[in-house]
Scaffold this active site. Structure first.
Site, PDB file in Angstrom:
ATOM      1  N   GLY A  85      -0.202   6.909   0.168  1.00 10.98           N
ATOM      2  CA  GLY A  85      -0.604   5.853  -0.747  1.00 10.98           C
ATOM      3  C   GLY A  85      -1.710   6.282  -1.696  1.00 10.98           C
ATOM      4  O   GLY A  85      -1.709   5.928  -2.876  1.00 10.98           O
ATOM      5  N   THR A  86      -2.655   7.045  -1.190  1.00 10.52           N
ATOM      6  CA  THR A  86      -3.782   7.461  -2.029  1.00 10.52           C
ATOM      7  C   THR A  86      -3.297   8.276  -3.218  1.00 10.52           C
ATOM      8  O   THR A  86      -3.682   8.029  -4.372  1.00 10.52           O
ATOM      9  CB  THR A  86      -4.783   8.287  -1.186  1.00 10.52           C
ATOM     10  N   GLN A 200       0.370  -2.389   1.818  1.00  5.77           N
ATOM     11  CA  GLN A 200       0.278  -3.326   2.949  1.00  5.77           C
ATOM     12  C   GLN A 200       1.444  -4.303   2.952  1.00  5.77           C
ATOM     13  O   GLN A 200       1.832  -4.799   4.003  1.00  5.77           O
ATOM     14  CB  GLN A 200      -1.049  -4.104   2.885  1.00  5.77           C
ATOM     15  N   HIS A 222       3.044   5.458   6.783  1.00 10.99           N
ATOM     16  CA  HIS A 222       2.383   5.191   8.066  1.00 10.99           C
ATOM     17  C   HIS A 222       1.961   3.748   8.272  1.00 10.99           C
ATOM     18  O   HIS A 222       1.438   3.404   9.324  1.00 10.99           O
ATOM     19  CB  HIS A 222       1.204   6.154   8.301  1.00 10.99           C
ATOM     20  N   CYS A 348     -17.224   3.258   5.274  1.00  6.82           N
ATOM     21  CA  CYS A 348     -18.419   3.745   5.941  1.00  6.82           C
ATOM     22  C   CYS A 348     -18.768   5.056   5.239  1.00  6.82           C
ATOM     23  O   CYS A 348     -17.998   6.001   5.260  1.00  6.82           O
ATOM     24  CB  CYS A 348     -18.069   4.005   7.403  1.00  6.82           C
TER      25      CYS A 348
HETATM   26  C1  LIG Z   1      -3.744  -1.026   0.170  1.00  5.52           C
HETATM   27  C2  LIG Z   1      -3.805   0.417   0.501  1.00  5.52           C
HETATM   28  N1  LIG Z   1      -3.601   1.318  -0.473  1.00  5.52           N
HETATM   29  C3  LIG Z   1      -3.627   2.637  -0.243  1.00  5.52           C
HETATM   30  C4  LIG Z   1      -3.879   3.119   1.017  1.00  5.52           C
HETATM   31  C5  LIG Z   1      -3.905   4.609   1.221  1.00  5.52           C
HETATM   32  O1  LIG Z   1      -2.714   5.049   1.782  1.00  5.52           O
HETATM   33  P1  LIG Z   1      -2.665   6.478   2.519  1.00  5.52           P
HETATM   34  O2  LIG Z   1      -3.417   6.290   3.804  1.00  5.52           O
HETATM   35  O3  LIG Z   1      -1.197   6.724   2.745  1.00  5.52           O
HETATM   36  O4  LIG Z   1      -3.272   7.471   1.631  1.00  5.52           O
HETATM   37  C6  LIG Z   1      -4.105   2.243   2.065  1.00  5.52           C
HETATM   38  C7  LIG Z   1      -4.428   2.745   3.422  1.00  5.52           C
HETATM   39  O5  LIG Z   1      -5.369   2.306   4.062  1.00  5.52           O
HETATM   40  C8  LIG Z   1      -4.068   0.850   1.807  1.00  5.52           C
HETATM   41  O6  LIG Z   1      -4.279  -0.061   2.764  1.00  5.52           O
END
Ligand SMILES: Cc1ncc(COP(=O)(O)O)c(C=O)c1O
Length: 406
Positions: A85-86, A200, A222, A348
């Site tokens: 996601g990032t 989400q 994941h 954090c």
């Molecule tokens: C809304 C949202 N966007 C992006 C991410 C990031 O995804 P990833 O952990 O696959 O990089 C998360 C993960 O916590 C998330 O909750």
């Protein structure tokens, strides 16, 4: 591919904690996804290689792409694999901005919600610091929602200068669901590409690129029962995007890097299963979540549920509370000692707990934003998990309050 009806599909997944209430952080990998990933890891072949082993790996990737596209209302050619996601959020925000500005240097405005995940928030911040982006944070209601009228008003302050709009589908901390289709409509009327982080939402709500009319959606494996480290940007046909990673030109030059066939196959299996079970799971988790809220409020009557009330405006698996007089991280550790895993939801930095930027953006004061905890449910959650929390939360809050008062 026949995984949905597999007889062992409810095999208990491995769980790090006896009571795992942190599915929004990551949810256990589904046994079916683990099986195909393990099988695939034993194979050799780079999907870009021309020999037989490479062509076999390529077939795995392309069949998986079709499954993921079908699960999320996209064409196979609209699925761009990323490391999660990032990366997909970075690619969407920076990539759409770069393409729009290249076509028209006057387009420098980025519109986003201040409640976004840091992957969007910090990408927007980077564009501001390094690329001269002008950022407008969209107005929110008390639940953290962006209304279509607020978006329209923000765009029309200078519509010709807007490069993109990014509003997440559902919030990772408080579970608020945005009116994504309506927001995408507003953006489309102004011919502005709309991105939504659907990380989400993807496991719990019907997420569809075609039905939403968004230019780009972020998903990650994941959070839906697949492995960590693989995700996708669903990129609508005809949407221009400047790549962030440069290299071998995989993924039609949009995202370079050797494709991870084992993870992609497991992602596809998880997407298929999560989609097939989604409606039943949403009902089951919604009922469990409502009971969790009732038990917490019975034990701690002054706890405050953050975000939208249970219903279509909130993710079925999310409950997020502020506990007056508590530090969220102290309460988290007390619950952890009782075998209950949950999250403060907030970042954090170097060991120092930060107040939740989401609650602050929703108008909470710092104490409320610090004293909050998220309980999130998923496919392995049971009534016993909820009851276990209900049995200890009252005492844990009292202890956290006493510790805070010292
Ligand atoms: C809304 C949202 N966007 C992006 C991410 C990031 O995804 P990833 O952990 O696959 O990089 C998360 C993960 O916590 C998330 O909750």
């Amino acid at each position: 591919m026949g995984y949905i009806d597999a007889g062992d599909s409810r095999r208990a997944p491995a769980s790090a904690s006896p009571v795992y209430l942190d599915h929004a952080a990551t949810t256990p990998i589904l046994p079916e996804a683990l099986d195909v990933m393990t099988e695939e890891l034993a194979q050799v072949g780079n999907p870009s290689s021309l020999h037989n082993a490479g062509r076999r790996a390529r077939r795995v990737v392309e069949e998986s792409r079709e499954q993921i596209a079908a699960a999320y209302g996209a064409r196979p050619s609209e699925v761009v694999f990323t490391s999660g996601g990032t990366e997909a959020d970075n690619l969407a925000v920076k990539g759409l901005f770069g393409a729009r500005r290249a076509a028209d240097p006057g387009r420098r405005r980025v519109l986003a919600a201040a409640t976004e995940h840091h992957a969007v928030l910090d990408s927007v911040g980077w564009l501001h610091d390094h690329e001269g982006a002008e950022v407008s944070w969209l107005a929110l209601d008390d639940f953290g929602r962006v209304g279509p009228a607020a978006l329209c008003e923000a765009i029309e302050r200078n519509a010709e200068a807007v490069a993109l709009v990014s509003v997440m589908w559902a919030n990772n901390e408080v579970g608020t669901v945005q009116p994504v289709a309506e927001l995408a409509d507003v953006a489309r009327e102004h011919r502005i590409p709309f991105h939504s982080d659907a990380v989400q939402a993807a496991g719990q709500l019907p997420v569809s690129l075609a039905d939403t009319g968004a230019a780009a959606l972020t998903i990650t494996a994941h959070k839906i029962g697949g492995p960590v480290g693989i995700g996708a940007l669903l990129l609508a046909r005809g949407t221009d995007l400047v790549p962030v990673l440069h290299g071998g030109g995989q993924e039609r030059d949009v995202r370079s890097g050797t494709l991870d066939a084992p993870a992609i196959r497991a992602f596809a299996v998880a997407a298929e299963i999560a989609t097939a079970r989604r409606n039943d799971e949403a009902k089951r988790l919604g009922a469990l979540r409502d009971d969790l809220i009732a038990q917490v409020l019975a034990a701690v009557p002054d706890a405050v549920l953050n975000g939208a009330p249970p219903g279509p405006g909130r993710l079925p698996g999310n409950a997020h509370f502020s506990f007056p007089g508590c530090e969220g991280d102290a309460l988290l550790m007390l619950l952890d000692a009782k075998g209950i895993a949950c999250s403060t939801g907030s970042a954090c930095t170097a060991g120092v707990a930060q107040p939740s930027h989401v609650l602050l953006a929703m108008g909470a004061d710092e104490a409320r934003a610090r004293g909050s905890l998220r309980f999130s449910l998923g496919h392995s959650s049971t009534q016993a998990d909820v009851d276990a929390l209900g049995a200890v939360i009252g005492e844990a809050v009292e202890r956290a309050r006493r510790a805070g008062a010292r």
